[in-house]
Write an enzyme that holds these catalytic residues in place. Structure first.
Site, PDB file in Angstrom:
ATOM      1  N   GLY A  88      -5.137  -8.971   3.238  1.00  0.00           N
ATOM      2  CA  GLY A  88      -5.726  -7.957   2.357  1.00  0.00           C
ATOM      3  C   GLY A  88      -5.070  -7.847   1.014  1.00  0.00           C
ATOM      4  N   HIS A 107       5.804  -0.593  -2.826  1.00  0.00           N
ATOM      5  CA  HIS A 107       5.330   0.119  -4.022  1.00  0.00           C
ATOM      6  C   HIS A 107       5.394   1.631  -3.859  1.00  0.00           C
ATOM      7  CE1 HIS A 107       2.890  -3.729  -5.136  1.00  0.00           C
ATOM      8  NE2 HIS A 107       4.190  -3.889  -5.285  1.00  0.00           N
ATOM      9  N   CYS A 160      18.297  13.917 -11.630  1.00  0.00           N
ATOM     10  CA  CYS A 160      18.116  15.269 -11.092  1.00  0.00           C
ATOM     11  C   CYS A 160      18.341  15.267  -9.581  1.00  0.00           C
ATOM     12  CB  CYS A 160      16.688  15.735 -11.404  1.00  0.00           C
ATOM     13  SG  CYS A 160      16.337  17.386 -10.818  1.00  0.00           S
ATOM     14  N   ASN A 174       0.828  -1.203   0.000  1.00  0.00           N
ATOM     15  CA  ASN A 174       0.000   0.000   0.000  1.00  0.00           C
ATOM     16  C   ASN A 174       0.866   1.257   0.000  1.00  0.00           C
ATOM     17  OD1 ASN A 174      -2.074  -1.818   0.158  1.00  0.00           O
ATOM     18  ND2 ASN A 174      -2.362  -1.578   2.368  1.00  0.00           N
ATOM     19  N   VAL A 175       0.322   2.285  -0.607  1.00  0.00           N
ATOM     20  CA  VAL A 175       1.078   3.555  -0.742  1.00  0.00           C
ATOM     21  C   VAL A 175       0.419   4.659   0.094  1.00  0.00           C
ATOM     22  CG1 VAL A 175       1.907   2.954  -3.059  1.00  0.00           C
ATOM     23  CG2 VAL A 175      -0.275   4.160  -2.826  1.00  0.00           C
TER      24      VAL A 175
END
Ligand code: APR
Length: 255
Positions: free
Chosen positions: A192, A118, A131, A101-102
């Site tokens: 989940g 993730h 950069c 999950n993010v």
């Protein structure tokens, strides 16, 4: 819900416990899952929204979709499952949460040992990996631009959300940590997740191969269901609080 004697015995003596969480962990916090009945991938096509090609092709569409998800997540709170895991961590010398999950909800709940496979949706990155722009400067520019895709003030490249898109490799350090914890686990919870997206989906097999007792927590069956040592066909927000109560009877806090 009853837990088996096997699981209780393992939890009583375990040194190392791992929890792999997926979108279902946050369902009770009002964040939609990706698959299953009302999953995001039933309404949207991932190749149109969650790939670098999609972002380069239509930065406005992809950026707006992530702004919508960020707003949804900003309004979400950790549920009883997240909070139970944050307390459960105190009862084992090694307790690792590995999340797909993010949404940052494990962090907000107070869990300390977290591996984000993730990425994190609240993070902004310049798409030019060479950069050296600081995240503070990027975040300011993103806040200034709102729903319009921002450009990096240093190199002019597009700014993207700090999540792993389809076709991209996971952060090496994260997957290495996840594999180390999974290989050492004595009890491994898969909670989940549809167990369909690699390399996260390989972790319970790695744990089992090293002798871990694998428990799946999911109202629906998944490809892992027939391999797991135990299945609890209920929501993570219901199961983890009950499991914490059992653990508090079996063990002392170690921190
Ligand atoms: N408790 C436990 N499981 C639940 C709950 C709940 N309250 N509600 C739903 N579930 C289950 C569903 O049955 C489903 O099997 O959660 C699972 C969610 O599966 P997915 O939506 O596929 O989410 P996930 O497994 O995390 O997806 C993996 O795919 O799209 C990518 O990057 C994205 O990290 C995501 C990855």
């Amino acid at each position: 819900m009853p837990f088996s004697m096997n699981l209780l015995k393992r939890l009583q003596s375990a040194y190392s416990v791992v929890v792999l969480s997926g979108a279902g962990m946050s369902a009770a916090s009002g964040i939609p899952t990706f698959r299953g009945r009302d999953g995001l991938w039933n309404q949207y096509r991932p190749e149109e929204l969650a790939t670098m090609e999609a972002f380069r092709r239509n930065p406005q569409l992809v950026w707006e979709w992530y702004c919508w998800r960020r707003d949804l997540i900003r309004g979400a709170k950790p549920n009883a499952g997240h909070l139970a895991l944050a307390e459960m961590e105190r009862y084992f010398p090694e307790f690792a949460v590995i999340t797909q999950n993010v949404d940052n909800l494990h962090q907000t709940a107070g869990t300390r040992n977290i591996t984000e496979l993730h990425g994190n949706i609240m993070r902004n990155l310049c798409i030019n990996t060479k950069c050296s722009i600081s995240s503070e400067v990027l975040d300011r520019e993103v806040a200034r631009m709102g729903k319009t895709p921002a450009r990096c003030p240093e190199c002019g490249s597009l700014v993207r959300p700090g999540v792993v898109w389809f076709g991209e490799s996971l952060p090496e350090a994260a997957i290495a940590r996840a594999q180390t914890f999974s290989a050492e686990a004595e009890v491994f919870f898969s909670a989940g997740t549809s167990s369909t997206v690699a390399p996260a989906s390989s972790l319970p097999y790695m744990a089992k191969g090293n002798g871990a007792y694998v428990v799946e927590i999911n109202p629906e069956e998944t490809p892992l269901s027939s391999v797991a040592d135990e299945r609890v066909a209920a929501g993570a927000h219901e199961v983890f609080p009950k499991l914490l109560q059992v653990i508090q009877k079996l063990r002392q806090r170690v921190r």
